[in-house]
Design a protein around this motif. Structure first.
Motif, mmCIF file in Angstrom:
data_model
loop_
_atom_site.group_PDB
_atom_site.id
_atom_site.type_symbol
_atom_site.label_atom_id
_atom_site.label_comp_id
_atom_site.label_asym_id
_atom_site.label_seq_id
_atom_site.Cartn_x
_atom_site.Cartn_y
_atom_site.Cartn_z
ATOM 1 N N PRO A 35 0.718 -1.297 0.076
ATOM 2 C CA PRO A 35 -0.093 -0.137 0.043
ATOM 3 C C PRO A 35 0.798 1.256 0.095
ATOM 4 O O PRO A 35 0.433 2.364 -0.782
ATOM 5 C CB PRO A 35 -0.900 -0.088 1.330
ATOM 6 C CG PRO A 35 -1.102 -1.567 1.611
ATOM 7 C CD PRO A 35 0.496 -2.149 1.108
ATOM 8 N N TRP A 36 1.956 1.299 0.869
ATOM 9 C CA TRP A 36 2.732 2.404 0.900
ATOM 10 C C TRP A 36 3.277 2.771 -0.415
ATOM 11 O O TRP A 36 3.372 3.906 -1.023
ATOM 12 C CB TRP A 36 3.620 2.352 1.832
ATOM 13 C CG TRP A 36 4.810 3.713 2.204
ATOM 14 C CD1 TRP A 36 4.353 4.700 2.825
ATOM 15 C CD2 TRP A 36 5.934 3.907 1.427
ATOM 16 N NE1 TRP A 36 5.455 5.535 2.753
ATOM 17 C CE2 TRP A 36 6.248 5.167 1.808
ATOM 18 C CE3 TRP A 36 6.499 3.158 0.484
ATOM 19 C CZ2 TRP A 36 7.522 5.763 1.525
ATOM 20 C CZ3 TRP A 36 7.849 3.796 0.087
ATOM 21 C CH2 TRP A 36 8.241 4.817 0.409
ATOM 22 N N GLU A 37 3.925 1.960 -0.988
ATOM 23 C CA GLU A 37 4.579 1.974 -2.459
ATOM 24 C C GLU A 37 3.658 2.311 -3.293
ATOM 25 O O GLU A 37 3.964 3.021 -4.151
ATOM 26 C CB GLU A 37 5.259 0.536 -2.924
ATOM 27 C CG GLU A 37 6.553 0.157 -1.884
ATOM 28 C CD GLU A 37 5.994 -0.476 -0.752
ATOM 29 O OE1 GLU A 37 7.030 -0.629 0.263
ATOM 30 O OE2 GLU A 37 4.956 -0.883 -0.353
ATOM 31 N N ALA A 38 2.296 2.003 -3.501
ATOM 32 C CA ALA A 38 1.394 2.263 -4.662
ATOM 33 C C ALA A 38 1.001 3.838 -4.335
ATOM 34 O O ALA A 38 0.466 4.369 -5.188
ATOM 35 C CB ALA A 38 0.525 1.301 -4.211
ATOM 36 N N ALA A 39 1.131 4.185 -3.078
ATOM 37 C CA ALA A 39 0.320 5.525 -2.684
ATOM 38 C C ALA A 39 1.240 6.705 -2.683
ATOM 39 O O ALA A 39 1.005 7.906 -2.868
ATOM 40 C CB ALA A 39 -0.352 5.710 -1.366
ATOM 41 N N THR A 40 2.687 6.422 -2.698
ATOM 42 C CA THR A 40 3.588 7.509 -2.533
ATOM 43 C C THR A 40 4.692 7.265 -3.641
ATOM 44 O O THR A 40 4.904 6.310 -4.401
ATOM 45 C CB THR A 40 4.475 7.432 -1.442
ATOM 46 O OG1 THR A 40 5.202 6.122 -1.260
ATOM 47 C CG2 THR A 40 3.404 7.455 -0.089
ATOM 48 N N SER A 41 5.370 8.155 -3.780
ATOM 49 C CA SER A 41 6.581 8.285 -4.867
ATOM 50 C C SER A 41 7.827 8.913 -4.238
ATOM 51 O O SER A 41 8.643 9.165 -4.850
ATOM 52 C CB SER A 41 5.955 8.907 -6.137
ATOM 53 O OG SER A 41 5.962 10.314 -5.668
ATOM 54 N N TYR A 42 7.974 8.520 -2.922
ATOM 55 C CA TYR A 42 9.164 9.158 -2.251
ATOM 56 C C TYR A 42 10.511 8.314 -2.718
ATOM 57 O O TYR A 42 11.735 8.684 -2.385
ATOM 58 C CB TYR A 42 8.964 8.791 -0.790
ATOM 59 C CG TYR A 42 7.852 9.772 -0.195
ATOM 60 C CD1 TYR A 42 7.399 10.947 -0.591
ATOM 61 C CD2 TYR A 42 7.117 9.245 0.911
ATOM 62 C CE1 TYR A 42 6.653 11.637 -0.111
ATOM 63 C CE2 TYR A 42 6.003 9.982 1.518
ATOM 64 C CZ TYR A 42 5.780 11.347 0.806
ATOM 65 O OH TYR A 42 4.758 11.871 1.410
ATOM 66 N N GLU A 43 10.580 7.124 -3.163
ATOM 67 C CA GLU A 43 11.658 6.230 -3.591
ATOM 68 C C GLU A 43 11.791 6.194 -5.054
ATOM 69 O O GLU A 43 11.311 5.074 -5.495
ATOM 70 C CB GLU A 43 11.636 4.934 -2.959
ATOM 71 C CG GLU A 43 11.559 5.009 -1.360
ATOM 72 C CD GLU A 43 12.866 5.694 -0.959
ATOM 73 O OE1 GLU A 43 13.776 5.540 -1.258
ATOM 74 O OE2 GLU A 43 12.573 6.234 0.552
ATOM 75 N N PRO A 44 12.162 7.451 -5.867
ATOM 76 C CA PRO A 44 12.166 6.976 -7.264
ATOM 77 C C PRO A 44 13.108 6.024 -7.909
ATOM 78 O O PRO A 44 12.784 5.596 -9.118
ATOM 79 C CB PRO A 44 12.555 8.730 -7.747
ATOM 80 C CG PRO A 44 13.427 9.308 -6.626
ATOM 81 C CD PRO A 44 12.650 8.450 -5.277
ATOM 82 N N ASP A 45 13.860 5.561 -7.229
ATOM 83 C CA ASP A 45 14.701 4.421 -7.678
ATOM 84 C C ASP A 45 14.301 3.165 -7.235
ATOM 85 O O ASP A 45 15.006 2.034 -7.631
ATOM 86 C CB ASP A 45 16.296 4.632 -7.313
ATOM 87 C CG ASP A 45 17.072 5.966 -7.627
ATOM 88 O OD1 ASP A 45 16.511 6.337 -8.704
ATOM 89 O OD2 ASP A 45 17.704 6.572 -6.887
#
Length: 175
Positions: free
Chosen positions: A118-128
């Motif tokens: 869920p966190w990875e789908a909702a955010t884009s904090y880690e562009p790599d």
């Protein structure tokens, strides 16, 4: 819809959440499933704390897991008279992040299979960060939601497209 006092997960969600989620020092999925839904009281306490609004209840959410910082993943009970498995899955992060990550449980299973939490789908904090497909979760998705098969990016795109005002809706509740 599942009564709020029934804390058991639907079979498909239980099957997916029984599998391990490997954070892999930041390269994996940051998701810690709960063994059952939070109670109505726990959900209300959390939602009041999260929004700063003591007048709210958590009745619109069925919380089933969190990320490492304490952000919660939940079903958002926004579709009246529809079963729990047909409700969208949302993420409410510890720093105020919000996002609808899947339109329903079937789509959520394919999101997990695609290597997203869920966190990875909702955010884009880690562009790599690069998702890694999970074969065990793919098997669960194939078993319970074969007709919903789609890439994780499509799952998120459809969910945000159907509920574009989720963030505004939640932020209006905050004090």
């Amino acid at each position: 819809m599942t009564p709020a006092d029934d804390l058991r997960f639907p079979e498909a969600l239980a099957a997916a959440l029984s599998l391990p989620f490997d954070y892999d020092d930041g390269d994996g999925v940051d998701f810690e499933p709960f063994p059952a839904f939070l109670s109505a009281e726990e959900t209300t306490d959390w939602f009041r704390s999260w929004t700063g609004n003591a007048e709210l209840t958590g009745d619109s959410f069925r919380v089933f897991g969190r990320d490492g910082t304490g952000g919660y993943a939940a079903f958002w009970l926004v579709r009246p008279d529809r079963p729990l498995v047909d409700q969208p899955v949302v993420f409410l992060g510890s720093e105020g992040e919000t996002g609808v990550v899947a339109r329903d449980l079937g789509a959520f299973l394919w999101l997990l299979a695609g290597g997203y939490g869920p966190w990875e789908a909702a955010t884009s904090y880690e562009p790599d960060w690069t998702p890694r497909r999970n074969q065990e979760l793919t098997a669960v998705a194939e078993r319970f939601a074969a007709a919903h098969r789609q890439p994780a990016s499509t799952v998120v795109e459809q969910a945000t497209g159907e509920f574009p005002h989720f963030d505004d809706t939640v932020m209006e509740l905050c004090r």
